[in-house]
Design a protein around this motif. Structure first.
Motif, PDB file in Angstrom:
ATOM      1  N   CYS A  52     -14.616  35.912 -11.145  1.00  0.00           N
ATOM      2  CA  CYS A  52     -15.452  37.101 -10.927  1.00  0.00           C
ATOM      3  C   CYS A  52     -15.041  38.311 -11.750  1.00  0.00           C
ATOM      4  CB  CYS A  52     -15.478  37.494  -9.458  1.00  0.00           C
ATOM      5  SG  CYS A  52     -16.042  36.204  -8.375  1.00  0.00           S
ATOM      6  N   THR A  53     -14.221  38.152 -12.758  1.00  0.00           N
ATOM      7  CA  THR A  53     -13.778  39.265 -13.594  1.00  0.00           C
ATOM      8  C   THR A  53     -13.962  38.901 -15.059  1.00  0.00           C
ATOM      9  OG1 THR A  53     -12.112  39.806 -11.937  1.00  0.00           O
ATOM     10  CG2 THR A  53     -11.866  40.841 -14.077  1.00  0.00           C
ATOM     11  N   CYS A  54     -14.560  39.813 -15.818  1.00  0.00           N
ATOM     12  CA  CYS A  54     -14.750  39.595 -17.248  1.00  0.00           C
ATOM     13  C   CYS A  54     -13.398  39.668 -17.955  1.00  0.00           C
ATOM     14  CB  CYS A  54     -15.708  40.653 -17.808  1.00  0.00           C
ATOM     15  SG  CYS A  54     -15.940  40.540 -19.587  1.00  0.00           S
ATOM     16  N   ALA A  62     -19.010  39.816  -9.930  1.00  0.00           N
ATOM     17  CA  ALA A  62     -19.503  39.022  -8.803  1.00  0.00           C
ATOM     18  C   ALA A  62     -18.473  39.025  -7.672  1.00  0.00           C
ATOM     19  CB  ALA A  62     -19.780  37.595  -9.248  1.00  0.00           C
ATOM     20  N   ARG A  63     -18.915  38.471  -6.525  1.00  0.00           N
ATOM     21  CA  ARG A  63     -18.029  38.295  -5.379  1.00  0.00           C
ATOM     22  C   ARG A  63     -18.057  36.833  -4.965  1.00  0.00           C
ATOM     23  NH1 ARG A  63     -21.177  42.707  -4.084  1.00  0.00           N
ATOM     24  NH2 ARG A  63     -20.072  44.663  -4.274  1.00  0.00           N
ATOM     25  N   GLU A  64     -16.908  36.315  -4.538  1.00  0.00           N
ATOM     26  CA  GLU A  64     -16.862  34.935  -4.046  1.00  0.00           C
ATOM     27  C   GLU A  64     -17.351  34.910  -2.606  1.00  0.00           C
ATOM     28  OE1 GLU A  64     -13.648  32.232  -5.183  1.00  0.00           O
ATOM     29  OE2 GLU A  64     -12.673  34.013  -5.989  1.00  0.00           O
ATOM     30  N   CYS A  65     -18.179  33.928  -2.267  1.00  0.00           N
ATOM     31  CA  CYS A  65     -18.694  33.806  -0.909  1.00  0.00           C
ATOM     32  C   CYS A  65     -19.115  32.368  -0.651  1.00  0.00           C
ATOM     33  CB  CYS A  65     -19.863  34.761  -0.684  1.00  0.00           C
ATOM     34  SG  CYS A  65     -21.288  34.396  -1.684  1.00  0.00           S
ATOM     35  N   PRO A  71     -19.326  26.905  -1.755  1.00  0.00           N
ATOM     36  CA  PRO A  71     -18.725  28.028  -2.483  1.00  0.00           C
ATOM     37  C   PRO A  71     -19.623  28.502  -3.620  1.00  0.00           C
ATOM     38  CG  PRO A  71     -17.217  26.156  -2.380  1.00  0.00           C
ATOM     39  CD  PRO A  71     -18.512  25.707  -1.807  1.00  0.00           C
ATOM     40  N   ALA A  72     -19.742  29.827  -3.748  1.00  0.00           N
ATOM     41  CA  ALA A  72     -20.627  30.393  -4.761  1.00  0.00           C
ATOM     42  C   ALA A  72     -20.122  31.763  -5.184  1.00  0.00           C
ATOM     43  CB  ALA A  72     -22.043  30.506  -4.215  1.00  0.00           C
ATOM     44  N   PHE A  73     -20.664  32.252  -6.295  1.00  0.00           N
ATOM     45  CA  PHE A  73     -20.444  33.626  -6.737  1.00  0.00           C
ATOM     46  C   PHE A  73     -21.729  34.394  -6.483  1.00  0.00           C
ATOM     47  CE2 PHE A  73     -17.585  31.507  -9.984  1.00  0.00           C
ATOM     48  CZ  PHE A  73     -16.418  31.852  -9.340  1.00  0.00           C
ATOM     49  N   LYS A  74     -21.644  35.517  -5.778  1.00  0.00           N
ATOM     50  CA  LYS A  74     -22.811  36.363  -5.546  1.00  0.00           C
ATOM     51  C   LYS A  74     -22.748  37.476  -6.583  1.00  0.00           C
ATOM     52  CE  LYS A  74     -25.701  38.073  -2.144  1.00  0.00           C
ATOM     53  NZ  LYS A  74     -26.327  37.720  -0.955  1.00  0.00           N
TER      54      LYS A  74
END
Length: 83
Positions: A52-54, A62-65, A71-74
């Motif tokens: 989630c970090t460039c 993004a945020r992990e959720c 599991p996904a990145f929002k």
């Protein structure tokens, strides 16, 4: 709720950082709507070091959720663009 299809679509899109245009993911996207979430199992190639970090500009995109138990990145609005 139903889980997302593991195989997923065959069409891939490139996801870039909006700030520095760094290639973050190659993702198998379904549908033609906006990119709101990325399921981790559909990411075909990941170019990030920290999730989630460039890696180039160190901005969080993004945020992990968990979405439907998977599991996904929002994605945070306006932080990424896809082609």
């Amino acid at each position: 709720m139903a889980k997302p299809n593991k195989k997923g679509p065959s069409k891939t899109v490139d996801i870039y950082c909006k700030g520095c245009n760094f290639l973050l993911f190659k993702y198998r996207k379904a549908g033609k709507g906006a990119l709101l979430k990325c399921f981790k199992e559909r990411i075909s190639k990941d170019f990030t070091d920290i999730p989630c970090t460039c890696p180039q500009c160190d901005k969080v995109f993004a945020r992990e959720c968990l979405i439907r138990g998977t599991p996904a990145f929002k994605m945070i609005g306006g932080k990424v663009w896809c082609k």
